[in-house]
Design a protein around this motif. Sequence first.
Motif, mmCIF file in Angstrom:
data_model
loop_
_atom_site.group_PDB
_atom_site.id
_atom_site.type_symbol
_atom_site.label_atom_id
_atom_site.label_comp_id
_atom_site.label_asym_id
_atom_site.label_seq_id
_atom_site.Cartn_x
_atom_site.Cartn_y
_atom_site.Cartn_z
ATOM 1 N N ARG A 102 -22.176 -16.074 -33.762
ATOM 2 C CA ARG A 102 -22.797 -16.606 -32.909
ATOM 3 C C ARG A 102 -22.135 -17.318 -31.691
ATOM 4 N NH1 ARG A 102 -27.460 -18.120 -34.981
ATOM 5 N NH2 ARG A 102 -28.191 -16.082 -35.217
ATOM 6 N N LEU A 103 -21.893 -18.565 -32.309
ATOM 7 C CA LEU A 103 -21.114 -19.574 -31.479
ATOM 8 C C LEU A 103 -19.770 -18.905 -30.764
ATOM 9 C CD1 LEU A 103 -20.821 -22.373 -30.513
ATOM 10 C CD2 LEU A 103 -19.640 -22.845 -32.795
ATOM 11 N N CYS A 104 -19.158 -18.127 -31.248
ATOM 12 C CA CYS A 104 -17.897 -17.592 -30.738
ATOM 13 C C CYS A 104 -18.186 -16.650 -29.724
ATOM 14 C CB CYS A 104 -16.839 -16.884 -31.820
ATOM 15 S SG CYS A 104 -16.119 -18.066 -33.099
ATOM 16 N N PHE A 105 -19.284 -15.901 -30.026
ATOM 17 C CA PHE A 105 -19.549 -14.808 -28.949
ATOM 18 C C PHE A 105 -20.002 -15.508 -27.892
ATOM 19 C CE2 PHE A 105 -20.774 -11.599 -32.534
ATOM 20 C CZ PHE A 105 -19.160 -10.954 -32.332
ATOM 21 N N TYR A 106 -20.838 -16.817 -27.987
ATOM 22 C CA TYR A 106 -21.376 -17.428 -26.674
ATOM 23 C C TYR A 106 -20.308 -18.048 -25.889
ATOM 24 C CZ TYR A 106 -23.440 -21.047 -24.140
ATOM 25 O OH TYR A 106 -23.906 -22.031 -22.949
ATOM 26 N N LEU A 107 -19.453 -18.545 -26.633
ATOM 27 C CA LEU A 107 -18.210 -19.071 -25.837
ATOM 28 C C LEU A 107 -17.492 -18.033 -25.189
ATOM 29 C CD1 LEU A 107 -16.963 -21.708 -28.647
ATOM 30 C CD2 LEU A 107 -18.386 -22.285 -26.355
ATOM 31 N N LEU A 108 -17.368 -16.981 -25.635
ATOM 32 C CA LEU A 108 -16.514 -16.024 -25.105
ATOM 33 C C LEU A 108 -17.179 -15.156 -23.816
ATOM 34 C CD1 LEU A 108 -15.107 -14.004 -28.454
ATOM 35 C CD2 LEU A 108 -13.836 -15.114 -26.617
ATOM 36 N N SER A 110 -20.260 -16.513 -22.255
ATOM 37 C CA SER A 110 -20.907 -17.271 -21.368
ATOM 38 C C SER A 110 -20.119 -17.912 -20.283
ATOM 39 C CB SER A 110 -21.546 -18.505 -22.084
ATOM 40 O OG SER A 110 -20.378 -19.482 -22.446
ATOM 41 N N GLY A 111 -18.843 -18.182 -20.556
ATOM 42 C CA GLY A 111 -18.120 -18.698 -19.493
ATOM 43 C C GLY A 111 -18.296 -20.397 -19.211
ATOM 44 N N LYS A 112 -18.904 -21.022 -20.104
ATOM 45 C CA LYS A 112 -19.458 -22.314 -19.964
ATOM 46 C C LYS A 112 -18.444 -23.201 -20.583
ATOM 47 C CE LYS A 112 -24.232 -21.579 -18.951
ATOM 48 N NZ LYS A 112 -25.556 -21.750 -19.442
ATOM 49 N N ALA A 113 -17.531 -22.633 -21.475
ATOM 50 C CA ALA A 113 -16.287 -23.485 -22.132
ATOM 51 C C ALA A 113 -15.293 -22.882 -22.205
ATOM 52 C CB ALA A 113 -16.968 -23.881 -23.530
ATOM 53 N N ASP A 114 -14.183 -23.582 -22.487
ATOM 54 C CA ASP A 114 -12.896 -22.926 -22.765
ATOM 55 C C ASP A 114 -13.187 -21.870 -23.999
ATOM 56 O OD1 ASP A 114 -10.437 -22.206 -23.239
ATOM 57 O OD2 ASP A 114 -9.589 -24.240 -23.911
ATOM 58 N N ASN A 115 -13.017 -20.390 -23.803
ATOM 59 C CA ASN A 115 -13.051 -19.732 -24.836
ATOM 60 C C ASN A 115 -11.922 -19.246 -25.787
ATOM 61 O OD1 ASN A 115 -11.531 -18.036 -23.503
ATOM 62 N ND2 ASN A 115 -13.211 -16.850 -22.480
ATOM 63 N N GLY A 116 -10.942 -20.022 -25.520
ATOM 64 C CA GLY A 116 -9.629 -20.118 -26.368
ATOM 65 C C GLY A 116 -9.636 -20.220 -27.939
ATOM 66 N N VAL A 117 -10.824 -21.189 -28.059
ATOM 67 C CA VAL A 117 -10.668 -21.516 -29.434
ATOM 68 C C VAL A 117 -11.512 -20.262 -30.225
ATOM 69 C CG1 VAL A 117 -12.064 -22.895 -31.122
ATOM 70 C CG2 VAL A 117 -10.883 -24.027 -29.158
ATOM 71 N N LEU A 150 -24.398 -7.242 -31.371
ATOM 72 C CA LEU A 150 -25.581 -6.685 -31.613
ATOM 73 C C LEU A 150 -26.729 -7.445 -32.432
ATOM 74 C CD1 LEU A 150 -25.039 -2.881 -31.228
ATOM 75 C CD2 LEU A 150 -25.594 -4.414 -29.341
ATOM 76 N N MET A 151 -26.082 -7.777 -33.511
ATOM 77 C CA MET A 151 -27.086 -8.451 -34.481
ATOM 78 C C MET A 151 -27.318 -9.928 -33.998
ATOM 79 S SD MET A 151 -25.627 -7.088 -38.145
ATOM 80 C CE MET A 151 -26.643 -7.644 -39.207
ATOM 81 N N CYS A 152 -26.247 -10.633 -33.555
ATOM 82 C CA CYS A 152 -26.523 -11.733 -33.038
ATOM 83 C C CYS A 152 -27.584 -11.922 -31.774
ATOM 84 C CB CYS A 152 -25.094 -12.580 -32.498
ATOM 85 S SG CYS A 152 -24.263 -13.040 -34.082
ATOM 86 N N ARG A 153 -27.726 -10.988 -31.146
ATOM 87 C CA ARG A 153 -28.717 -10.890 -29.874
ATOM 88 C C ARG A 153 -30.260 -11.071 -30.639
ATOM 89 N NH1 ARG A 153 -28.307 -6.408 -26.026
ATOM 90 N NH2 ARG A 153 -29.900 -7.796 -24.969
ATOM 91 N N GLN A 154 -30.430 -10.666 -32.035
ATOM 92 C CA GLN A 154 -31.894 -10.414 -32.502
ATOM 93 C C GLN A 154 -32.520 -11.750 -32.703
ATOM 94 O OE1 GLN A 154 -31.119 -7.753 -35.372
ATOM 95 N NE2 GLN A 154 -30.815 -5.991 -34.072
#
Length: 154
Positions: A102-108, A110-117, A150-154
Motif C-alpha cells: 500500500r505504501l509503495c503504491f501510494y508513493l508511485l 500520488s506524486g507527493k514523494a520521490d517514488n524511486g524507492v 485493487l485490494m489495497c483500495r479496499q
Amino acid sequence: MPKRSKAQTQQTIETILDAAKQQLLTLGYEGMSYTTLSEATGVSRTGISHHFPRKQDFMAALEPVLLDNLMGTLETDGTVNQLMQSWMQAMHADGEFKAILRLCFYLLISGKADNGVAFRCLRKLQTDCEKQMNTDLTVAFSQLLGASLLMCRQ
C-alpha cells in the motif's frame, strides 16, 4: 554536553527508523511526521531531521528492510503458482505485507514523494524472486501487482 559515541548515534538512528517504519505502515506516508516520530521516540524533531533531512530519506533507509519483509513472506522455493498463492494469502492476512505494498503504491501514484524507492523495492522484489525461482515472473508480477492494487483500495 558530551559528544555522543558512534554506537549511541547508531542506536538513535535505529530507534528513529523503527518508529518510522511502524508509522509509515500504520499511519501512511502523509500521517507520519517529524512531530509524530519525536513523540514516539523521545528524539527532538531537530535531532530527527539531523539524521533524515527529508521525509523521503526514511524510505531510502528502510528500503532493504521493507524488501526483506516482503521476501520473507513469499514462497519462492516452489512453483510460480505457489508464489502467487503465498502472495495472495499475505494480501488477505492484511498485515505488514499489504501495508508495505500500500505504501509503495501510494508513493508511485500520488506524486507527493520521490517514488524511486517504491519502484526499486518492487522491481528488486521481482528480480530476487526470479533469481530464487530461476524463471521469468514478468506476467505473474503484473497480475499480482494489479490484484494487489485493487485490494489495497479496499
